[in-house]
Motif scaffolding. Structure first.
Motif, PDB file in Angstrom:
ATOM      1  N   GLY A  91       0.740  -1.311  -0.097  1.00  6.47           N
ATOM      2  CA  GLY A  91      -0.070  -0.061   0.002  1.00  6.47           C
ATOM      3  C   GLY A  91       0.869   1.311   0.026  1.00  6.47           C
ATOM      4  N   GLY A  92       2.174   1.059   0.325  1.00  4.35           N
ATOM      5  CA  GLY A  92       2.947   2.301   0.528  1.00  4.35           C
ATOM      6  C   GLY A  92       2.721   3.020   1.737  1.00  4.35           C
ATOM      7  N   GLY A  93       3.488   4.164   1.772  1.00  7.00           N
ATOM      8  CA  GLY A  93       3.100   4.924   2.768  1.00  7.00           C
ATOM      9  C   GLY A  93       3.995   4.359   4.126  1.00  7.00           C
ATOM     10  N   PRO A  94       3.889   5.282   5.208  1.00  5.20           N
ATOM     11  CA  PRO A  94       4.696   4.735   6.504  1.00  5.20           C
ATOM     12  C   PRO A  94       4.383   3.360   6.878  1.00  5.20           C
ATOM     13  CG  PRO A  94       3.469   6.817   6.659  1.00  5.20           C
ATOM     14  CD  PRO A  94       2.922   6.228   5.684  1.00  5.20           C
ATOM     15  N   ILE A  95       5.379   2.752   7.297  1.00  2.00           N
ATOM     16  CA  ILE A  95       5.408   1.385   7.632  1.00  2.00           C
ATOM     17  C   ILE A  95       4.910   1.398   9.305  1.00  2.00           C
ATOM     18  CG2 ILE A  95       6.787  -1.045   7.990  1.00  2.00           C
ATOM     19  CD1 ILE A  95       8.188   0.020   5.595  1.00  2.00           C
ATOM     20  N   ARG A  96       4.006   0.726   9.560  1.00  2.00           N
ATOM     21  CA  ARG A  96       3.737   0.395  10.904  1.00  2.00           C
ATOM     22  C   ARG A  96       3.876  -1.267  11.064  1.00  2.00           C
ATOM     23  NH1 ARG A  96      -2.102   1.921  11.771  1.00  2.00           N
ATOM     24  NH2 ARG A  96      -1.846   0.815  13.804  1.00  2.00           N
ATOM     25  N   THR A  97       4.650  -1.652  12.113  1.00  2.74           N
ATOM     26  CA  THR A  97       4.930  -2.944  12.113  1.00  2.74           C
ATOM     27  C   THR A  97       3.815  -3.866  12.539  1.00  2.74           C
ATOM     28  OG1 THR A  97       5.942  -2.276  14.526  1.00  2.74           O
ATOM     29  CG2 THR A  97       7.527  -2.494  12.765  1.00  2.74           C
ATOM     30  N   ASP A  98       2.888  -3.158  13.371  1.00  2.00           N
ATOM     31  CA  ASP A  98       1.637  -3.750  13.968  1.00  2.00           C
ATOM     32  C   ASP A  98       0.634  -4.360  12.772  1.00  2.00           C
ATOM     33  OD1 ASP A  98       1.369  -1.154  13.663  1.00  2.00           O
ATOM     34  OD2 ASP A  98      -0.714  -1.253  14.740  1.00  2.00           O
ATOM     35  N   MET A  99       0.715  -3.621  11.413  1.00  2.00           N
ATOM     36  CA  MET A  99       0.295  -3.798  10.526  1.00  2.00           C
ATOM     37  C   MET A  99       0.796  -4.988   9.544  1.00  2.00           C
ATOM     38  SD  MET A  99      -2.703  -2.037  10.690  1.00  2.00           S
ATOM     39  CE  MET A  99      -3.253  -1.864   9.024  1.00  2.00           C
ATOM     40  N   LEU A 100       1.942  -5.318   9.816  1.00  2.00           N
ATOM     41  CA  LEU A 100       2.588  -6.229   8.773  1.00  2.00           C
ATOM     42  C   LEU A 100       2.048  -7.629   9.244  1.00  2.00           C
ATOM     43  CD1 LEU A 100       6.397  -4.984   9.136  1.00  2.00           C
ATOM     44  CD2 LEU A 100       4.724  -4.760   7.095  1.00  2.00           C
ATOM     45  N   GLY A 101       2.179  -8.455   8.139  1.00  2.00           N
ATOM     46  CA  GLY A 101       1.623  -9.931   8.392  1.00  2.00           C
ATOM     47  C   GLY A 101       2.916 -10.723   9.175  1.00  2.00           C
ATOM     48  N   GLU A 102       2.578 -11.842   9.794  1.00  2.00           N
ATOM     49  CA  GLU A 102       3.404 -12.747  10.617  1.00  2.00           C
ATOM     50  C   GLU A 102       4.586 -12.853   9.872  1.00  2.00           C
ATOM     51  OE1 GLU A 102       3.571 -16.416  13.531  1.00  2.00           O
ATOM     52  OE2 GLU A 102       1.567 -15.543  12.750  1.00  2.00           O
ATOM     53  N   ALA A 103       4.300 -13.448   8.591  1.00  2.00           N
ATOM     54  CA  ALA A 103       5.343 -13.824   7.772  1.00  2.00           C
ATOM     55  C   ALA A 103       6.491 -13.026   7.531  1.00  2.00           C
ATOM     56  CB  ALA A 103       4.809 -14.628   6.652  1.00  2.00           C
ATOM     57  N   THR A 104       6.049 -11.524   7.316  1.00  2.00           N
ATOM     58  CA  THR A 104       6.796 -10.507   6.969  1.00  2.00           C
ATOM     59  C   THR A 104       7.489 -10.232   8.198  1.00  2.00           C
ATOM     60  OG1 THR A 104       5.085  -9.847   5.320  1.00  2.00           O
ATOM     61  CG2 THR A 104       6.539  -8.240   6.079  1.00  2.00           C
ATOM     62  N   ARG A 105       6.864 -10.024   9.300  1.00  2.00           N
ATOM     63  CA  ARG A 105       7.537  -9.843  10.394  1.00  2.00           C
ATOM     64  C   ARG A 105       8.873 -10.985  10.681  1.00  2.00           C
ATOM     65  NH1 ARG A 105       2.377  -8.638  12.614  1.00  2.00           N
ATOM     66  NH2 ARG A 105       2.647 -10.616  14.058  1.00  2.00           N
TER      67      ARG A 105
END
Length: 123
Positions: A91-105
């Motif tokens: 989606g672009g924009g600021p990265i919020r770690t709480d919005m990332l999927g588990e696999a991405t984290r």
């Protein structure tokens, strides 16, 4: 101020403690990254031992075989960490770690750990 093409030799030659090369999982991205890795291997003090590749997926439906792409890059001796497609990142924009999927984290933690391990090695 105009834009100019940046030569990778200007930044992070063999002086960086660690480097992360980000490559999209596309034919162009993988082939271009392989050229950079081959160049890094030719430096007077090979920079590959302190390099990690982040192989990024920009679409949930990859055409390129990600395992084959990673294997091609690993032939140079680098560690490759696949970063899966993530709707929040796409989606672009600021990265919020709480919005990332588990696999991405999980992948980003592994990427950070790989980079830090290389940064603290005695050179």
């Amino acid at each position: 101020m105009g834009w100019r093409r940046i030569d990778v030799r200007e930044y992070g030659g063999d002086t960086a403690h660690a480097r992360v090369v980000v490559a999209p999982t596309t034919a162009e991205g993988v082939n271009g990254t392989r050229l950079v890795l081959d160049w890094l291997a030719q430096l007077p003090h090979s920079a590959l031992t302190s390099t990690v590749v982040a192989l990024t997926a920009s679409s949930p439906d990859l055409i390129l075989d990600a395992k084959a792409a990673a294997a091609h890059l690993r032939e140079t001796g680098v560690t490759v960490v696949p970063l899966p497609y993530d709707r929040h990142l796409a989606g672009g924009g600021p990265i919020r770690t709480d919005m990332l999927g588990e696999a991405t984290r999980d992948a980003t933690v592994r990427l950070a750990a790989e980079a830090m391990q290389r940064a603290v090695r005695v050179r």
